[in-house]
Structures are given as structure tokens and as C-alpha cells.
Write a protein that holds these residues in place. Structure first.
Motif, PDB file in Angstrom:
ATOM      1  N   ARG A 314       0.811  -1.230  -0.071  1.00 36.92           N
ATOM      2  CA  ARG A 314       0.035  -0.004  -0.015  1.00 36.92           C
ATOM      3  C   ARG A 314       0.777   1.361  -0.079  1.00 36.92           C
ATOM      4  O   ARG A 314       0.344   2.404  -0.340  1.00 36.92           O
ATOM      5  CB  ARG A 314      -0.725  -0.237   1.348  1.00 36.92           C
ATOM      6  N   GLY A 315       2.106   1.115   0.398  1.00 34.49           N
ATOM      7  CA  GLY A 315       3.039   2.465   0.464  1.00 34.49           C
ATOM      8  C   GLY A 315       3.733   2.531  -0.800  1.00 34.49           C
ATOM      9  O   GLY A 315       4.678   3.461  -0.838  1.00 34.49           O
ATOM     10  N   ALA A 316       3.585   1.833  -1.814  1.00 28.70           N
ATOM     11  CA  ALA A 316       4.431   1.902  -3.144  1.00 28.70           C
ATOM     12  C   ALA A 316       4.342   3.199  -3.551  1.00 28.70           C
ATOM     13  O   ALA A 316       5.187   3.743  -3.922  1.00 28.70           O
ATOM     14  CB  ALA A 316       3.840   0.814  -4.143  1.00 28.70           C
ATOM     15  N   TYR A 317       2.898   3.928  -3.701  1.00 31.60           N
ATOM     16  CA  TYR A 317       3.076   5.057  -4.156  1.00 31.60           C
ATOM     17  C   TYR A 317       3.611   6.318  -3.380  1.00 31.60           C
ATOM     18  O   TYR A 317       4.499   7.033  -3.869  1.00 31.60           O
ATOM     19  CB  TYR A 317       1.332   5.262  -4.686  1.00 31.60           C
ATOM     20  N   PRO A 318       3.415   6.214  -2.080  1.00 25.60           N
ATOM     21  CA  PRO A 318       3.955   7.172  -1.289  1.00 25.60           C
ATOM     22  C   PRO A 318       5.656   7.313  -1.288  1.00 25.60           C
ATOM     23  O   PRO A 318       6.442   8.208  -1.200  1.00 25.60           O
ATOM     24  CB  PRO A 318       3.581   7.007   0.132  1.00 25.60           C
ATOM     25  N   ARG A 319       6.104   5.841  -1.480  1.00 25.03           N
ATOM     26  CA  ARG A 319       7.399   5.741  -1.446  1.00 25.03           C
ATOM     27  C   ARG A 319       8.104   6.372  -3.007  1.00 25.03           C
ATOM     28  O   ARG A 319       9.421   6.788  -3.078  1.00 25.03           O
ATOM     29  CB  ARG A 319       7.773   4.273  -1.633  1.00 25.03           C
ATOM     30  N   LYS A 320       7.304   6.175  -3.878  1.00 21.90           N
ATOM     31  CA  LYS A 320       7.520   7.033  -5.383  1.00 21.90           C
ATOM     32  C   LYS A 320       7.869   8.476  -4.997  1.00 21.90           C
ATOM     33  O   LYS A 320       8.733   9.152  -5.606  1.00 21.90           O
ATOM     34  CB  LYS A 320       6.783   6.320  -6.207  1.00 21.90           C
ATOM     35  N   LEU A 321       6.773   8.946  -4.256  1.00 22.01           N
ATOM     36  CA  LEU A 321       6.974  10.141  -4.054  1.00 22.01           C
ATOM     37  C   LEU A 321       7.936  10.734  -3.173  1.00 22.01           C
ATOM     38  O   LEU A 321       8.535  11.896  -3.645  1.00 22.01           O
ATOM     39  CB  LEU A 321       5.461  10.949  -3.596  1.00 22.01           C
ATOM     40  N   ALA A 322       8.295   9.843  -2.029  1.00 23.45           N
ATOM     41  CA  ALA A 322       9.658  10.352  -1.321  1.00 23.45           C
ATOM     42  C   ALA A 322      10.776  10.178  -2.184  1.00 23.45           C
ATOM     43  O   ALA A 322      11.705  10.742  -2.154  1.00 23.45           O
ATOM     44  CB  ALA A 322       9.447   9.112  -0.321  1.00 23.45           C
ATOM     45  N   ALA A 323      10.884   9.209  -3.275  1.00 22.35           N
ATOM     46  CA  ALA A 323      12.010   9.202  -3.957  1.00 22.35           C
ATOM     47  C   ALA A 323      12.174  10.284  -5.024  1.00 22.35           C
ATOM     48  O   ALA A 323      13.241  10.937  -5.287  1.00 22.35           O
ATOM     49  CB  ALA A 323      11.781   7.986  -5.108  1.00 22.35           C
ATOM     50  N   MET A 324      10.580  10.948  -5.364  1.00 23.95           N
ATOM     51  CA  MET A 324      10.899  12.211  -6.107  1.00 23.95           C
ATOM     52  C   MET A 324      11.302  13.381  -5.453  1.00 23.95           C
ATOM     53  O   MET A 324      11.953  14.206  -5.820  1.00 23.95           O
ATOM     54  CB  MET A 324       9.473  12.396  -6.651  1.00 23.95           C
ATOM     55  N   LEU A 325      10.881  13.321  -4.134  1.00 24.53           N
ATOM     56  CA  LEU A 325      11.302  14.737  -3.367  1.00 24.53           C
ATOM     57  C   LEU A 325      12.664  14.433  -3.091  1.00 24.53           C
ATOM     58  O   LEU A 325      13.433  15.552  -3.107  1.00 24.53           O
ATOM     59  CB  LEU A 325      10.574  14.335  -1.772  1.00 24.53           C
ATOM     60  N   PHE A 326      13.253  13.286  -2.554  1.00 23.86           N
ATOM     61  CA  PHE A 326      14.993  13.167  -2.330  1.00 23.86           C
ATOM     62  C   PHE A 326      15.607  13.094  -3.665  1.00 23.86           C
ATOM     63  O   PHE A 326      16.743  13.394  -3.572  1.00 23.86           O
ATOM     64  CB  PHE A 326      14.857  12.056  -1.369  1.00 23.86           C
ATOM     65  N   GLY A 327      15.155  12.387  -4.659  1.00 18.39           N
ATOM     66  CA  GLY A 327      15.751  11.903  -5.845  1.00 18.39           C
ATOM     67  C   GLY A 327      15.983  13.003  -7.058  1.00 18.39           C
ATOM     68  O   GLY A 327      16.822  13.004  -7.998  1.00 18.39           O
ATOM     69  N   ALA A 328      14.682  13.529  -6.954  1.00 10.66           N
ATOM     70  CA  ALA A 328      14.736  14.405  -8.219  1.00 10.66           C
ATOM     71  C   ALA A 328      14.642  15.761  -8.054  1.00 10.66           C
ATOM     72  O   ALA A 328      14.763  16.485  -8.905  1.00 10.66           O
ATOM     73  CB  ALA A 328      13.466  14.118  -9.014  1.00 10.66           C
ATOM     74  N   ALA A 329      14.171  16.312  -6.971  1.00 10.55           N
ATOM     75  CA  ALA A 329      14.044  17.858  -6.597  1.00 10.55           C
ATOM     76  C   ALA A 329      15.367  18.260  -5.902  1.00 10.55           C
ATOM     77  O   ALA A 329      15.893  17.502  -4.855  1.00 10.55           O
ATOM     78  CB  ALA A 329      13.038  18.270  -5.742  1.00 10.55           C
TER      79      ALA A 329
END
Ligand code: FAD
Length: 400
Positions: A314-329
Motif C-alpha cells: 500500500r506504501g508503494a506510491y508514497p515511496r515513489k513520491l518520497a523518491a521524487m522528493l529526495f531523488g529528483a528535486a
């Protein structure tokens, strides 16, 4: 040392362990429980908050007596806009959890000041040599990170203050990101507990887990001063360095703390990947556990692993957003992702925090003009993981 016998031994009298004890005492009073906590006080020293929409109505029976304060809505503030949201918000304190547990459980069920040094699915050994034999053990001794998960950190210092005059805040200010952006995404969080009583927390979504409590304490003082609040007294202080999880190997994480023992709380990975909030997860777990009939060690170990695996999925999507927050911004631009998120419809925001985003929500959250380069955002969302591995590290923290 005599060997206390129990149907269930719960290790760790923190949030998850405490909620399990209360849920079982209420719904399964025939079970003989033992709650083992290393500190004298149960629950530590926390203010735990949650959005009303994070906890199902049918589970509120477990929480209602623990809530010390509730509000009908909350506010957020960013450099570009401010918003009042109608979602209810509640706080629970460690002091209340301790009180309710001691009111509910017979004294022989609470072993506080006892450090567990060894545990299996049915046996527990404490530092003073006390042994506990139980039909089943549930390990809720808090977060243990040894590198199986990746991501960044959410770290903070919070102070309960008394102001000389009424501070004028009537609702929680859950995110004030108008402050200077330092060490990644920074915001201040304010909870008004009384006319002159206010909890002020300075939070950072950072690549580093180092917490400079003195420097952050000074920033809290400055923030209060800038808001025109004269601090008469600091009533208490709490701090935390919590994982923001963007990926990882669930099976390895599970094995790292013993695969054959039932686990609960953050030890079982039961927390929101982006906010690290675990109260809603702990409530879901405790109420689901209390509805069971088979409390054997094997059955509970299987149940807790299945439950944690389903929450991980269930956490897969929030993990992707976390990746975006830390990895892409870029760190200095992280606030813009949140600023954009908070412009979205209130029900979508509620569903996101509750881990119930629909497919349409997921698309909407990342569509439009995300303030990160499109190529990077797509790589992260596609799960390519390169941005992931490039920019953020494996999460490690001291063991409980
Ligand atoms: C300061 C702070 C504020 C937070 N605020 C929120 C919030 O507002 N909302 C939210 O949802 N989440 C919040 N969190 C995140 C998370 O919900 C909490 O960390 C929560 O307490 C985790 O629950 P837990 O039961 O897994 O661990 P804990 O509550 O930490 O409980 C673990 C317990 O196990 C005990 N223990 C550890 N080792 C042993 C041992 N060997 N023997 C015996 N006992 C042991 C510990 O002393 C502790 O009491 C916050 C975290 C922190 C640190």
C-alpha cells in the motif's frame, strides 16, 4: 527468577505495544497479557497527532480515550499561498497512554523498567535475568534500520511552550514553509493546546540524519519571536530523526529483526513512507489483531508478516513520491512539491495521507507542472531507481 507465564508478551510499551495492550484488554479480556517496557514510563515522551481521515470510524473506539485535543481543521502556509483545510486533526500524548494503560491493565501485567535482551516467538529474557514464557510474543520495540530500506530523513525538534500572552492560534498550522529553507525541505509545525500553550516543532526533510538540537532550538526561539510570541516557559521538548522511505527490500527488512516472531509498530515497518507517522498503522494493526481468534506464536507471526507486507504494498506510491522528493528535486526546491500538493482537493490530500489514493489521484498528484525536471520525475516514478540510488542512501539507525 520465577518465570511469569502469559498468553501474550508484548515487548515495548510504546505507541504500538500500548495500543495492542489496550485493544486486547478491551476485546479479548480472557487473555493474560504482559507488557514489557525498558523505561519506567510507558509511551516515552511524545505528542502523536493524526488526521481524522487517517483512522476508520470503526476503529475510533481504541483511540477516543487517548485523545487530549482535537481541532476541526488545520492550516498550511507556503511562500506562494496559504490554505485552511477542513480535515479534523487530533493529538494523543504519551502521558495519557501511560495513564490509560495503568488504569486498564492489572499491575502484574505491566513490567516497566525491564529491558528485554533476548526474545523468540515464545520466550523473553530481560537484562536482570527475569524470564517470561508466553504462548506468543509480539515485538513492538520500535524502529530498527540496518540498511534494507533507502531514502532520506525527517528530523525535528519540538517544544511545548507557554506564551506570556495569548498566542492567537486557534487551529494547527501543520506546515509553515514560509520559513528559510535550510538542510532540505524545512517547515514549522504549530499545535495550539491552550490559549497560552503551544507546541512548536521545526522540521527538516534532509539527506542527513544529523540533528543539531541547539541550533534548531534557537530557530524555534527566533520563529516564536518573529510571530510575536513571548516565551514564558519551555514546558517540554521532544526530538526525532525518522526515515522517509523511497524504496527497499521488505523481505530483508523483515528478516533483520527475526522472521519467526510477530512484530508490530515501526519495527514491522508500519509507518507512512513519506511522513513516518505510525499512529494510524498502529491502530489498524491493533484492531485487526484483537479481532482474531488464533493467538498461537506461529499464527501471530504469520498474521503480522502478512499485515506488514500488505501495508508495504500500500506504501508503494508514497515511496515513489518520497523518491521524487529526495531523488529528483534539488533540496532547496523540495518545498515546491509540497506547495503544489497542498493546492489539490482536500479529499485527495486526505486519501493520500490515509494510503487510499485512487489511480486518478496518483495521476493528478504528479501531472501538471511538477517543480522537478520531467525526465528525472519520470525515471523515479517509473521505478527505474537510478535517481534513487544516485541521490539517497540506505537508512541505518541505532538498534533498540
Ligand atoms: C518525537 C516524535 C514525535 C512523533 N510524532 C508523531 C505523530 O505526531 N504522529 C505519528 O503518527 N507519528 C509520530 N511519530 C512517529 C512514530 O509514530 C513514533 O515514533 C511512534 O512512537 C512509533 O511507535 P512504536 O510503538 O513503533 O515505537 P515506540 O513508540 O518508540 O515504542 C517502542 C518502545 O519499546 C521500548 N523498547 C525498546 N527497546 C526495548 C527493550 N530492549 N526492552 C524493552 N523495551 C524496549 C522503547 O522504550 C519504547 O517505549 C513521532 C516520532 C517521534 C520520535
Amino acid at each position: 527468577m520465577a518465570v511469569p507465564q502469559a498468553d501474550i508478551a508484548i515487548l515495548g510499551g510504546g505507541l504500538a505495544g500500548g495500543l495492542i495492550a489496550l485493544a486486547l484488554a478491551e476485546r479479548r479480556p480472557e487473555l493474560n497479557l504482559v507488557l514489557v517496557e525498558q523505561d519506567e514510563a510507558l509511551g516515552g515522551n511524545h505528542v502523536w497527532s493524526f488526521f481524522g481521515s487517517d483512522v476508520a470510524k470503526e476503529d475510533r473506539w481504541l483511540l477516543d480515550r487517548l485523545v487530549v485535543k482535537g481541532w476541526r481543521g488545520y492550516d498550511v502556509a507556503f511562500p506562494g499561498f496559504e490554505r485552511a483545510l477542513s480535515t479534523t486533526y487530533y493529538s494523543v500524548t504519551s502521558g495519557r497512554l501511560d495513564f490509560e494503560l495503568r488504569q486498564t491493565l492489572p499491575p502484574r501485567s505491566v513490567l516497566s523498567g525491564q529491558r528485554v535482551v533476548e526474545a523468540s516467538g515464545t520466550d523473553v529474557r530481560c537484562a536482570d535475568g527475569t524470564r517470561i514464557a508466553a504462548s506468543a510474543v509480539i515485538d513492538a520495540r520500535g524502529m530498527r534500520l540496518s540498511g534494507e530500506l533507502s531514502g532520506g530523513w525527517q528530523k525535528f525538534v519540538g517544544r511545548m511552550i507557554r506564551t506570556a500572552k495569548p498566542h492567537g492560534l486557534e487551529r494547527p498550522l501543520v506546515m509553515d514553509a514560509t520559513v528559510e529553507q535550510l538542510d532540505g525541505f524545512r517547515f514549522v509545525y504549530c499545535l495550539p493546546f491552550g490559549e497560552r500553550e503551544l507546541f512548536v516543532e521545526d522540521t527538516y526533510y534532509s539527506d542527513s540524519s544529523t540533528l543539531d538540537r541547539d541550533a534548531i532550538g534557537k530557530r524555534i526561539e527566533r520563529y516564536a519571536k518573529n510571530r510575536g510570541w513571548k516565551v514564558k516557559a519551555v514546558l517540554s521538548e521532544e526530538h526525532g530523526v525518522l526515515p522517509v522511505v523511497s524504496g527497499g527490500d521488505f523481505a530483508a527488512f523483515w528478516r533483520a529483526t527475526g522472521a519467526g516472531t510477530a512484530k508490530a509498530g515501526t519495527r514491522a515497518g508500519l509507518f507512512h513512507p513519506l511522513t513516518s507517522y505510525s499512529l494510524p498503522h498502529a491502530v489498524r494493526f491493533a484492531t485487526a489483531l484483537a479481532a482474531r481468534h488464533d493467538f498461537s506464536a506461529e499464527a501471530l507471526a504469520r498474521f503480522s508478516e502478512d499485515h506488514a507486507r500488505a501495508e508495504w504494498a500500500r506504501g508503494a506510491y508514497p515511496r515513489k513520491l518520497a523518491a521524487m522528493l529526495f531523488g529528483a528535486a534539488a533540496p532547496v526546491d523540495r518545498y515546491r512539491l509540497l506547495e503544489r500538493f497542498y493546492r489539490l482537493p482536500v479529499r485527495l490530500i486526505e486519501r493520500f495521507y490515509a494510503g487510499r489514493s485512487t489511480f486518478a489521484d496518483k495521476v493528478r498528484i504528479v501531472s501538471g507542472r511538477p517543480p522537478v525536471p520531467v525526465g528525472r520525475a519520470l525515471a523515479v516514478l517509473a521505478g527505474a531507481g537510478s535517481a534513487n540510488r544516485l541521490r539517497h542512501g540506505s537508512l541505518r539507525a541505532e538498534a533498540a
